[in-house]
Design an enzyme around this catalytic site. Sequence first.
Site, mmCIF file in Angstrom:
data_model
loop_
_atom_site.group_PDB
_atom_site.id
_atom_site.type_symbol
_atom_site.label_atom_id
_atom_site.label_comp_id
_atom_site.label_asym_id
_atom_site.label_seq_id
_atom_site.Cartn_x
_atom_site.Cartn_y
_atom_site.Cartn_z
ATOM 1 N N ASP A 51 0.822 -1.210 0.000
ATOM 2 C CA ASP A 51 0.000 0.000 0.000
ATOM 3 C C ASP A 51 0.856 1.261 0.000
ATOM 4 O OD1 ASP A 51 -2.436 -1.392 0.088
ATOM 5 O OD2 ASP A 51 -2.310 -1.593 2.272
ATOM 6 N N TYR A 109 6.538 -10.155 6.701
ATOM 7 C CA TYR A 109 6.529 -8.710 6.921
ATOM 8 C C TYR A 109 7.135 -8.391 8.284
ATOM 9 C CZ TYR A 109 3.386 -7.711 2.980
ATOM 10 O OH TYR A 109 2.838 -7.567 1.729
#
Length: 261
Positions: A51, A109
Amino acid sequence: MRVALGIEYDGSRYFGWQRQAEVDSVQAQLERALSFVANEPISIQCAGRTDAGVHATGQVVHFETNAVRKESAWTLGVNVNLPDDIAVRWAKDVDDEFHARFTATARRYRYMIYNHQFRPGILRSGVSHYPGQIDEAKMHEAAQFLLGEQDFTSFRAIQCQSNTPFRCVHEVNVTRQGMYICVDIKANAFLHHMVRNIVGSLLEVGYGRQPVSWIKELLALKDRTQAAATAKPNGLYLVDVTYPEHYALPKLALGPLFMLD
């Protein structure tokens, strides 16, 4: 021929990974540089679409090309034509069965929290500032409820387009190095905003506003409105993508660079 690349980028000034009309994106910049080096239009596929404001040290892409180039052309040559906040880390020829997204078996992540009374100056775009006393041990304990294949509806963005809310979390750890708290999570795949939504709720536990068991309760509720607010984007990094071993893709330090890997 098909080529795979390892990519890192600072996502601060981009409107996410995906190419969009009238706004800048990481994909658009990389395709422009690759097309220049290949002397033909290049379209890339990535392992994970990050994003706006999100970074990567271990993004993987692949592309098709008729151009025959040395490996250095896809690394040094492409880097010369990229902005300073995007870089190719490695290049490797792969077979036609390889797909950056669909061949991947896991993604990893890291979310970096700067836990200090005052905001940072140097790393302001690479960490998320959360002042006050945070108990990372309780965050780690709560995070263990996330392990395994489960319905992650409570941590799924409303606009998520996935056909299923089920994901399998392989491992999750919350550790501290001085003023930095790292939430490190690996799963087969992630829902839209899943990591940031998880971090937002873990922070509620870390601040003592919710008990450790709250994460388990949220999973059972299957209701996004019952969980905490989404954590800020600038602390999030895609640090690794796992592929079948026979591809022998390069494995570098996970990063971000200020982490003591």
